[in-house]
Design an enzyme around this catalytic site. Structure first.
Site, PDB file in Angstrom:
ATOM      1  N   VAL A 100      14.199  -5.313  41.120  1.00  0.00           N
ATOM      2  CA  VAL A 100      13.812  -4.806  42.438  1.00  0.00           C
ATOM      3  C   VAL A 100      14.069  -5.837  43.527  1.00  0.00           C
ATOM      4  CG1 VAL A 100      11.868  -4.024  43.853  1.00  0.00           C
ATOM      5  CG2 VAL A 100      12.126  -3.190  41.510  1.00  0.00           C
ATOM      6  N   THR A 146       5.492  -2.354  41.826  1.00  0.00           N
ATOM      7  CA  THR A 146       4.691  -1.158  41.561  1.00  0.00           C
ATOM      8  C   THR A 146       3.300  -1.589  41.125  1.00  0.00           C
ATOM      9  OG1 THR A 146       6.653   0.102  40.917  1.00  0.00           O
ATOM     10  CG2 THR A 146       4.527   0.946  40.181  1.00  0.00           C
ATOM     11  N   GLU A 166       9.154   0.924  45.782  1.00  0.00           N
ATOM     12  CA  GLU A 166      10.587   1.162  45.583  1.00  0.00           C
ATOM     13  C   GLU A 166      10.799   2.432  44.764  1.00  0.00           C
ATOM     14  OE1 GLU A 166      12.218   0.939  42.535  1.00  0.00           O
ATOM     15  OE2 GLU A 166      10.528   0.245  41.327  1.00  0.00           O
ATOM     16  N   HIS A 169      16.886  17.395  31.478  1.00  0.00           N
ATOM     17  CA  HIS A 169      17.917  17.165  30.466  1.00  0.00           C
ATOM     18  C   HIS A 169      17.237  16.717  29.176  1.00  0.00           C
ATOM     19  CE1 HIS A 169      20.951  17.575  33.574  1.00  0.00           C
ATOM     20  NE2 HIS A 169      20.266  16.702  34.305  1.00  0.00           N
ATOM     21  N   GLY A 195      12.516   6.191  28.669  1.00  0.00           N
ATOM     22  CA  GLY A 195      12.247   4.771  28.448  1.00  0.00           C
ATOM     23  C   GLY A 195      12.466   4.040  29.757  1.00  0.00           C
ATOM     24  N   CYS A 219      10.198   1.618  34.220  1.00  0.00           N
ATOM     25  CA  CYS A 219       9.218   2.263  35.108  1.00  0.00           C
ATOM     26  C   CYS A 219       8.340   3.298  34.421  1.00  0.00           C
ATOM     27  CB  CYS A 219       9.946   2.915  36.283  1.00  0.00           C
ATOM     28  SG  CYS A 219      10.751   1.728  37.379  1.00  0.00           S
TER      29      CYS A 219
END
Length: 434
Positions: free
Chosen positions: A11, A122, A151, A254, A260, A263
């Protein structure tokens, strides 16, 4: 404007380079001297398409700098961003905020004049309040406004996401801080990017709610895929049929081996813990976490079942793709970390290829790494697609078939049409294609 970016991970480095490309003067700071040395020499510690050129261009233009000492950059900064890691804390799933709080303490001792301290990491609801309290405790005279600016970068498309975002979210209480944030993001006004100003706690929760909802969509379609296999339906057509409804949308529908990355796994866990502590459990997200963990383990059973349904002793399994998604080298919570060891435990020899296998080589040391998909197919009793890199989408099946002991293709991303694969003489297994 002058920006100090504390942390040069994914980030921090992407955000810092993009702010510099907007025309701001940015110093990216990290305590890891070897990382800073590498960045100064033109090396990039992560794989992200286009990032190497973006960094090089802005270093050359005199807008992007790297340092281990934050003192000068923080002293002269209009905004100091905290972009350090917040991994899941062992044992309880809470976000580990020790790096965030340590950064806040350090910043407090260095600021000079009015400074906006921006949380880019985060973090759970209320973290901004604690950062504010830390700065006031360490430096009661500091003229600082603490802001939340989460973000929303997708690995593999992070530069595009930063420069052409769906939205920018800013949680602020000080009008002076709002003015600074508007100026930082002013280049986006030309694209009419929505910039949402909220309270700080609301901003912090927006990030977690967004990631939890996307994780929920992935898990939902994976459960529908299981149902499709049982009743003879096609999950891709189901996903298209519901995704054409504008209220639902087709993104993140999908079916595959589970989510995984850096985040979704940690953010869903952190939201679960935050909600429980607040006395309002988010049971849908708790179930999402449980179902996703089980799905990764179920994928190895699916692969074993498609090969012979039992012991794989003496079998060789070729694996295509190990990272959690294409266009990244990130292995955090990648499905391959569950699938590959389970295949090895069943007796299989695993050989694999991933275009960005640097981390994978360290995390899967007993795998035989090959240089291309065709070398992976050589002598294999089955070929398993775990990650949908573009170069796996048009394999020459006629070339692959004679290389294999048995022509078995297990497509955990549904990138091939079953009839086409079977027409080439392969046994084919996909996801949710009953």
């Amino acid at each position: 404007m002058h920006v100090a970016m504390i942390g040069t991970g994914y980030v921090g480095l992407v955000s810092g380079a993009c702010f510099a490309d907007f025309g701001h003067i940015v110093t990216c700071i990290d305590k890891d001297a070897s990382k800073i040395e590498r960045l100064r020499a033109g090396g990039i510690p992560i794989y992200e398409p286009g990032l190497d050129k973006l960094v090089a261009d802005n270093v050359r233009a005199g807008r992007l700098f790297f340092d281990t000492d934050p003192a000068e950059a923080v002293r002269t900064a209009d905004a100091v961003f905290i972009a350090v890691g917040t991994p899941s804390r062992r044992g309880d799933g809470h976000a580990d905020l020790s790096y965030v709080y340590a950064a806040a303490e350090e910043i407090a001792g260095l600021v000079d004049g009015f400074t906006v301290v921006v949380t880019k990491s985060t973090v759970p609801v209320g973290t901004g309040d604690e950062i504010d309290a830390i700065i006031k405790r360490v430096r009661p005279d500091a003229d600082v406004a603490v802001v939340s600016n989460p973000e929303f970068l997708r690995e593999g498309a992070a530069i595009e996401d930063f420069k052409r975002p769906d939205r920018v979210v800013v949680g602020a209480h000080d009008p002076r801080a709002e003015a600074v944030m508007r100026e930082l993001y002013r280049p986006l006004f030309l694209n009419e990017t929505p910039i949402l100003f909220t309270g700080r706690r609301t901003s912090e929760l927006i990030k977690y709610a967004a990631n939890a909802f996307l994780a929920l969509k992935i898990t939902f379609i994976n459960e529908i895929a299981n149902l499709c296999e049982a009743v003879g339906a096609d999950v891709q057509q189901v996903a298209r049929g519901i995704g054409l409804d504008n209220r639902i949308g087709g993104k993140f529908l999908h079916a595959g081996p589970g989510y995984g990355g850096s985040c979704f796994p940690k953010d869903t866990l952190a939201l679960v813990r935050t909600a429980r502590d607040a006395g309002t459990p988010v049971e849908l997200i708790e179930t999402t976490v449980k179902v996703n963990d089980a799905r990764k383990k179920a994928m190895s059973r699916k692969v074993i079942g498609a090969i012979n349904g039992k012991d794989l002793t003496g079998k060789t399994v070729g694996v295509l793709g190990l990272t959690f998604k294409p266009n990244t080298d990130d292995m955090r919570d990648a499905p391959s970390l569950d699938i590959v060891p389970a295949l090895q435990a069943a007796g299989a020899q695993v050989q694999a290829f991933d275009p960005e296998a640097h981390e994978a080589r360290q995390m899967l040391p007993d795998v035989a790494f090959k240089n291309d998909p065709y070398a992976v197919a050589q002598g294999a009793d089955a070929l398993v697609i775990i990650t949908e890199w573009d170069q796996f989408r048009a394999l020459d099946l006629d070339r692959i078939k004679p290389l294999m002991n048995k022509p078995v293709l297990i497509d955990l991303r549904n990138i091939y049409k079953p009839d086409d694969v079977r027409a080439s003489g392969f046994a084919y297994t996909g996801i949710g294609r009953g």
